[in-house]
Enzyme design. Structure first.
Site, mmCIF file in Angstrom:
data_model
loop_
_atom_site.group_PDB
_atom_site.id
_atom_site.type_symbol
_atom_site.label_atom_id
_atom_site.label_comp_id
_atom_site.label_asym_id
_atom_site.label_seq_id
_atom_site.Cartn_x
_atom_site.Cartn_y
_atom_site.Cartn_z
ATOM 1 C CG HIS A 37 -1.949 -1.007 1.341
ATOM 2 N ND1 HIS A 37 -2.092 -1.817 2.439
ATOM 3 C CD2 HIS A 37 -2.939 -1.382 0.481
ATOM 4 C CE1 HIS A 37 -3.125 -2.641 2.259
ATOM 5 N NE2 HIS A 37 -3.651 -2.404 1.075
ATOM 6 C CB SER A 56 -4.405 -6.438 4.794
ATOM 7 O OG SER A 56 -4.106 -5.173 4.265
ATOM 8 C CE LYS A 82 -12.337 -7.257 2.294
ATOM 9 N NZ LYS A 82 -11.299 -6.394 1.750
ATOM 10 N NE ARG A 122 -3.153 -7.213 -4.279
ATOM 11 C CZ ARG A 122 -3.937 -7.343 -3.228
ATOM 12 N NH1 ARG A 122 -3.420 -7.706 -2.082
ATOM 13 N NH2 ARG A 122 -5.223 -7.125 -3.319
HETATM 14 P P1 ADP Z 1 -9.983 -3.369 -0.324
HETATM 15 O O1 ADP Z 1 -10.572 -4.095 0.833
HETATM 16 O O2 ADP Z 1 -10.767 -2.201 -0.806
HETATM 17 O O3 ADP Z 1 -9.483 -4.258 -1.461
HETATM 18 P P2 ADP Z 1 -7.258 -3.161 0.527
HETATM 19 O O4 ADP Z 1 -6.784 -2.419 1.713
HETATM 20 O O5 ADP Z 1 -7.135 -4.654 0.577
HETATM 21 O O6 ADP Z 1 -8.714 -2.671 0.302
HETATM 22 O O7 ADP Z 1 -6.522 -2.632 -0.765
HETATM 23 C C1 ADP Z 1 -6.647 -1.308 -1.229
HETATM 24 C C2 ADP Z 1 -6.098 -1.217 -2.633
HETATM 25 O O8 ADP Z 1 -4.704 -1.499 -2.613
HETATM 26 C C3 ADP Z 1 -6.694 -2.212 -3.617
HETATM 27 O O9 ADP Z 1 -6.766 -1.597 -4.881
HETATM 28 C C4 ADP Z 1 -5.678 -3.339 -3.645
HETATM 29 O O10 ADP Z 1 -5.706 -4.042 -4.873
HETATM 30 C C5 ADP Z 1 -4.387 -2.555 -3.488
HETATM 31 N N1 ADP Z 1 -3.307 -3.352 -2.902
HETATM 32 C C6 ADP Z 1 -3.347 -4.127 -1.816
HETATM 33 N N2 ADP Z 1 -2.156 -4.713 -1.584
HETATM 34 C C7 ADP Z 1 -1.324 -4.280 -2.575
HETATM 35 C C8 ADP Z 1 0.033 -4.560 -2.935
HETATM 36 N N3 ADP Z 1 0.773 -5.412 -2.248
HETATM 37 N N4 ADP Z 1 0.548 -3.931 -4.015
HETATM 38 C C9 ADP Z 1 -0.231 -3.104 -4.757
HETATM 39 N N5 ADP Z 1 -1.516 -2.809 -4.495
HETATM 40 C C10 ADP Z 1 -2.066 -3.395 -3.425
#
Ligand code: ADP
Length: 157
Positions: free
Chosen positions: A17, A128, A41, A90
């Protein structure tokens, strides 16, 4: 001035992130990280904790702010004058879901554009959920999350 919004759950923020935030901050004048409250979630960290961890993790990037997001993302973006939504991609597995989300957002408000930043190869396995799972088994997550998150996760498990 172009303002971008980066919405997500950030439960908790990972180095993946932070990499996206940093790269978006180099493109846009301002990046607002919007922490989703109404996540489907059940989060490990409550929204205050998730925001605080994000704030500590992006302290070094001057044009980034962290806010709590409620309601429709596009409504929230418009309220903050953000014309661009940033999402990270990803693997192919992200693609379908992200296409659907960007499609509905564009349907609701065609004035707001979604752009995708592809994950750095160092982080394309990182989520996460995987961090929480690894941490629950006491794995070393020091290279996967910012230091404040590492500390906070230790307290949870
Ligand atoms: P959500 O629950 O909305 O998917 P996340 O916190 O899991 O929220 O992710 C927010 C954004 O960041 C999403 O677009 C996700 O694809 C992206 N993201 C999560 N992890 C990574 C990573 N390791 N590298 C690049 N983008 C990521």
């Amino acid at each position: 001035m172009t303002i971008a919004m980066y919405p997500g759950s950030f439960d908790p923020v990972t180095n993946g992130h932070v990499d996206i935030i940093q790269r978006a901050a180099a493109i846009f004048d301002k990046v607002i990280v919007a922490v989703a409250v109404n996540s489907k979630k059940k989060p490990l960290f409550n929204e205050e904790e998730r925001m605080e961890l994000l704030r500590q993790s992006v302290r070094h990037i001057s044009n980034v702010s962290v806010v709590k997001s409620e309601g429709l993302t596009v409504d929230f973006a418009r309220k903050h004058d953000a014309k661009v939504l940033v999402r990270g991609l990803r693997a192919v597995s992200d693609f379908e879901n992200e296409m659907q989300i960007s499609g509905i957002n564009r349907h609701i408000d065609p004035g707001i554009e979604t752009i995708f930043i592809t994950a750095d190869s160092a982080y394309n396995f990182l989520s996460s959920s995987i961090v929480k799972e690894a941490a629950s088994f006491r794995a070393d997550i020091s290279k996967l999350v910012p230091p404040p998150v590492q500390e906070a996760i230790k307290q949870k498990f």
